[in-house]
Enzyme design. Structure first.
Site: not given
Length: 330
Positions: A84, A121, A159, A204, A232, A236, A248
């Protein structure tokens, strides 16, 4: 180091879906060497889902400025499928991400040689760049140079949120793909401000203008094999979202497949849902396609306003709203 979960997969065109192989997404606060974290994380994941013997978490590692080519080859031997890439500071818990893209080129070449994927990302973090342009600038400033220097590396722009990214992937080489979330197919940036500030619509990369949402929807529902499902999903806790400086992330896991079906139905493309959700991802990853199935049925239901998540409460995407598709069997 940790992995990220990419494909919750759908089988049998308009109604049957499955979740069997997943690349597990998330960010580690303190990345360590690969051999200390992913095997332990894999066992924790498997222990948390008794009765799902067919589920296989596909672990990834967190790329940092200090990740060495030797570590890449060791990761390959340990069953890691991808790395990643978070630009440092681009999203929640990404402070240990890459700060110098030139430094990691030898590591990216080792990844290409080892057959590992790079999951990106795709946003710059320069504070002088408009927040809504971070993806577009990342493509020009960072992604194109990486592809020029390591042309054989398989890359997934995760994403994606803009017409720029959708066009770049569509017109790009066969080793470039993109994952797409339900929120970026269904919501534009107006969702952040409907009746007031909406923290549970903050993610995000951030939601964009309507023209970008439409372009992302068009890409997902197209016949291009290099666009596929990637939720994604980010659970949270409610109190961290509804805060003075909320984090985010959108929690879509309980409703993702129903939302994808809703989006594909709106686009008149239900016959392409299977490929998007179940076939294209494993094909790009060079993984076997899943054989098990789950069933999606056309039936109205109301998404719960919240879920218990350990000792916390999380608010799902589409909370309190009606969806016309639901998972009825697994």
């Amino acid at each position: 180091m940790i992995g990220t979960c990419i494909c919750e997969m759908v089988q049998d065109s308009s109604q049957s879906c499955l979740t069997q192989h997943s690349t597990l997404a998330g960010q580690s606060l303190c990345p360590t060497s690969f051999h200390q974290s992913p095997p332990q994380s894999r066992q924790r994941i498997l222990a948390a889902i008794p009765g799902r013997a067919g589920f296989k978490p596909l672990m990834t590692c967190y790329l940092t400025d200090n990740t060495s080519p030797d570590e890449v080859y060791e990761a390959k031997e340990d069953g890691i499928v991808a790395y990643k890439l978070y630009p440092a500071g681009a999203t929640t818990n990404s402070s240990s991400g890459v700060t110098d893209f030139h430094t990691v080129i030898p590591t990216l070449k080792a990844m290409a040689n080892a057959g590992l994927l790079l999951l990106v990302h795709g946003e710059v973090t320069d504070p002088s760049v408009d927040f809504f342009d971070r993806e577009k600038i990342f493509i020009e400033k960072n992604l194109k140079p990486i592809m020029d220097k390591v042309p054989e590396l398989r890359i997934v722009m995760e994403h994606i949120t803009t017409k720029d990214a959708a066009d770049f992937v569509h017109n790009g080489p066969d080793n470039l793909a993109a994952s797409i979330t339900p929120q970026h197919m269904l919501l534009n940036r107006n969702a952040l401000f409907l009746g007031g500030l909406r923290p549970h619509a903050f993610c995000l990369p951030i939601l964009k203008r309507e023209e970008h949402r439409q372009a992302v929807l068009d890409a997902a529902t197209s016949t291009c094999a290099r666009f596929f499902l990637g939720t994604d999903s980010a659970p949270h806790p409610k109190h961290l979202k509804e805060a003075a400086c909320g984090c985010a992330g959108i929690y879509n896991a309980p409703v993702a497949l129903a939302l994808y079906a809703h989006a594909f139905e709106m686009a008149g493309a239900l016959d392409r849902l299977e490929a998007f959700a179940s076939l294209r991802g494993p094909d790009f990853y060079s993984l076997p396609r899943n054989e098990a199935e789950i069933t999606l049925q056309k039936a109205d239901w109301t998404v719960p306003p919240e879920f218990e998540f350990g000792d916390d409460i999380v608010v799902p995407m589409w909370a309190g709203q009606t969806l016309s598709w639901q998972v009825t069997s697994t």
